[in-house]
Design a protein around this motif. Sequence first.
Motif, mmCIF file in Angstrom:
data_model
loop_
_atom_site.group_PDB
_atom_site.id
_atom_site.type_symbol
_atom_site.label_atom_id
_atom_site.label_comp_id
_atom_site.label_asym_id
_atom_site.label_seq_id
_atom_site.Cartn_x
_atom_site.Cartn_y
_atom_site.Cartn_z
ATOM 1 N N ARG A 16 7.882 -41.761 29.757
ATOM 2 C CA ARG A 16 7.090 -40.538 30.002
ATOM 3 C C ARG A 16 6.911 -39.731 28.712
ATOM 4 O O ARG A 16 6.880 -38.511 28.725
ATOM 5 C CB ARG A 16 7.755 -39.674 31.093
ATOM 6 C CG ARG A 16 7.904 -40.380 32.440
ATOM 7 C CD ARG A 16 6.568 -40.837 32.982
ATOM 8 N NE ARG A 16 6.691 -41.703 34.145
ATOM 9 C CZ ARG A 16 6.507 -41.299 35.395
ATOM 10 N NH1 ARG A 16 6.186 -40.047 35.640
ATOM 11 N NH2 ARG A 16 6.604 -42.152 36.386
ATOM 12 N N HIS A 17 6.764 -40.463 27.596
ATOM 13 C CA HIS A 17 6.636 -39.803 26.299
ATOM 14 C C HIS A 17 5.991 -40.789 25.332
ATOM 15 O O HIS A 17 6.504 -41.888 25.129
ATOM 16 C CB HIS A 17 8.010 -39.382 25.796
ATOM 17 C CG HIS A 17 7.978 -38.331 24.740
ATOM 18 N ND1 HIS A 17 7.631 -38.603 23.442
ATOM 19 C CD2 HIS A 17 8.265 -37.003 24.803
ATOM 20 C CE1 HIS A 17 7.709 -37.492 22.729
ATOM 21 N NE2 HIS A 17 8.081 -36.496 23.535
ATOM 22 N N PHE A 18 4.884 -40.405 24.704
ATOM 23 C CA PHE A 18 4.171 -41.312 23.813
ATOM 24 C C PHE A 18 4.970 -41.620 22.554
ATOM 25 O O PHE A 18 5.019 -42.765 22.098
ATOM 26 C CB PHE A 18 2.796 -40.735 23.463
ATOM 27 C CG PHE A 18 1.742 -40.995 24.501
ATOM 28 C CD1 PHE A 18 0.817 -42.014 24.333
ATOM 29 C CD2 PHE A 18 1.689 -40.248 25.663
ATOM 30 C CE1 PHE A 18 -0.153 -42.264 25.294
ATOM 31 C CE2 PHE A 18 0.732 -40.481 26.630
ATOM 32 C CZ PHE A 18 -0.191 -41.496 26.455
ATOM 33 N N GLU A 23 8.383 -45.530 19.509
ATOM 34 C CA GLU A 23 9.646 -45.907 18.866
ATOM 35 C C GLU A 23 10.233 -47.143 19.519
ATOM 36 O O GLU A 23 10.747 -48.035 18.848
ATOM 37 C CB GLU A 23 10.630 -44.736 18.942
ATOM 38 C CG GLU A 23 10.229 -43.537 18.083
ATOM 39 C CD GLU A 23 11.102 -42.322 18.339
ATOM 40 O OE1 GLU A 23 11.933 -42.369 19.283
ATOM 41 O OE2 GLU A 23 10.953 -41.336 17.599
ATOM 42 N N ARG A 24 10.161 -47.201 20.850
ATOM 43 C CA ARG A 24 10.685 -48.378 21.549
ATOM 44 C C ARG A 24 9.923 -49.638 21.158
ATOM 45 O O ARG A 24 10.515 -50.703 20.959
ATOM 46 C CB ARG A 24 10.597 -48.178 23.057
ATOM 47 C CG ARG A 24 11.037 -49.408 23.830
ATOM 48 C CD ARG A 24 10.599 -49.394 25.291
ATOM 49 N NE ARG A 24 11.362 -48.465 26.102
ATOM 50 C CZ ARG A 24 11.290 -48.429 27.429
ATOM 51 N NH1 ARG A 24 10.480 -49.267 28.073
ATOM 52 N NH2 ARG A 24 12.003 -47.555 28.135
ATOM 53 N N PRO A 30 0.055 -43.078 16.767
ATOM 54 C CA PRO A 30 -1.404 -43.075 16.906
ATOM 55 C C PRO A 30 -1.964 -44.424 17.335
ATOM 56 O O PRO A 30 -2.918 -44.491 18.112
ATOM 57 C CB PRO A 30 -1.891 -42.684 15.500
ATOM 58 C CG PRO A 30 -0.751 -41.915 14.917
ATOM 59 C CD PRO A 30 0.470 -42.583 15.437
ATOM 60 N N SER A 31 -1.356 -45.504 16.826
ATOM 61 C CA SER A 31 -1.821 -46.841 17.206
ATOM 62 C C SER A 31 -1.570 -47.103 18.686
ATOM 63 O O SER A 31 -2.432 -47.642 19.392
ATOM 64 C CB SER A 31 -1.115 -47.907 16.361
ATOM 65 O OG SER A 31 -1.514 -49.208 16.752
ATOM 66 N N LEU A 32 -0.402 -46.703 19.164
ATOM 67 C CA LEU A 32 -0.094 -46.874 20.586
ATOM 68 C C LEU A 32 -1.059 -46.067 21.448
ATOM 69 O O LEU A 32 -1.586 -46.562 22.449
ATOM 70 C CB LEU A 32 1.356 -46.469 20.862
ATOM 71 C CG LEU A 32 1.843 -46.591 22.309
ATOM 72 C CD1 LEU A 32 3.273 -47.114 22.364
ATOM 73 C CD2 LEU A 32 1.775 -45.232 23.015
#
Length: 308
Positions: A16-18, A23-24, A30-32
Motif C-alpha cells: 500500500r505504498h509506491f 524498494e521491494r 518513477p519507473s514502477l
Amino acid sequence: MQLQQLAYFVAVAETRHFTHAAERMRVAQPSLSKQIRTLETELGAPLFSRARGNVTLTPAGEALLPLARRILADADTARREIAELAGLRRGRVRLGATPSLCAGLLADALARFHRDYPGVELLVEESGSRDLVRDLARGQLDLALIILPLQSSDPSLVTEEILRENLVVASPPGRSKPYMRIDDLRGRPLVMFRRGYDLREATLTACRQAGFEPRFAVEGGEMDAVLRFVEAGLGIAVVPSMVLDGRPGLAGTPLAPPGLRRTIALAHRKDVEPTRAAQAFRSTLLFYLTEAAHDGRLPQGIELICAD
C-alpha cells in the motif's frame, strides 16, 4: 500486459505504498509508477486510489489482485519446470500438510526425498486443511496433504486418497475406559483447535449430532499447543492417533464404533500438471508409505488405502 507490470502491481497492493513497493522490487519509484499507469491504461480502469497519500485498491484492483498472484505463481512454476528438465538436479516442491502429518509421517518421507534429490528445494507450509485447499487454488502450493471430505466442493482440485486414520480422545494418563462414546464428551472441558482446522469441525459436528454443544476449556490452538494444554490438565481433545506417538504424558482412548475417522489425500490443481519435482515427491511418499505399511511401521490407527 507484462508479468513485470503484474509483479509491480502486486507489490504496491501488498505494501500500500509506491516507494516501499519500489524498494521491494529493487527498481526506481518513477519507473514502477510508470509501469502501473501503463497497466491501468491497457486495462482501461484505475487500479489504485491515491487520496492524501493513502494508497487503496479500487474495485478493479481488488478483482485483479488474486488473478495477478495466480498468474505470477504459474509463471514461476513454468520457469522451474523448464529448469528441472536437466534430470531433477534442480527444482522446487512447495508442499502443504496439516500439523499432525508434519509431526508424524512426513519427516521421514521428506528425508528420503532429500537424500534422493539433494538439489531440489523443499518448502513446507504447515496449516489447517481448509487453508491448504485455498493456497492450492491460488497456485501457492504444488501439492498438499489434506483431509477429506472437503468442507466445500472444489472442482479445481484433483485428490488422491492415500491414508485412513482413527481419531482418539487425548487425556493425561490414568484410569480410563477401554473406549469412549461421543456422548461421553458431554459436559467435559475440551481443548479446541483454532477455526480453520478440520478437527475442530469434525468434533463440533459429532457432538451436535449427539445432541449437545461441547464445553470449551480453551480454544484457538495449533496442534502442539493443544497437546501441551491437555498434558497440563486443562481438558481433553479429539486428535489423530498418530500425534500421540512419543508423548508419554498423554493417553489416547479410542472412540466407540462407528467412532471418528478421517481420510488423508494428496491434492493438486486440476488445471496445472504437477512439476517433475512434485511428481517425484509423490512417488517417494507413496513408496515410503507402502514400505512402512508392509513392515508394520505405520503409527497405530493408520491404514494405507492405496499406493502405486
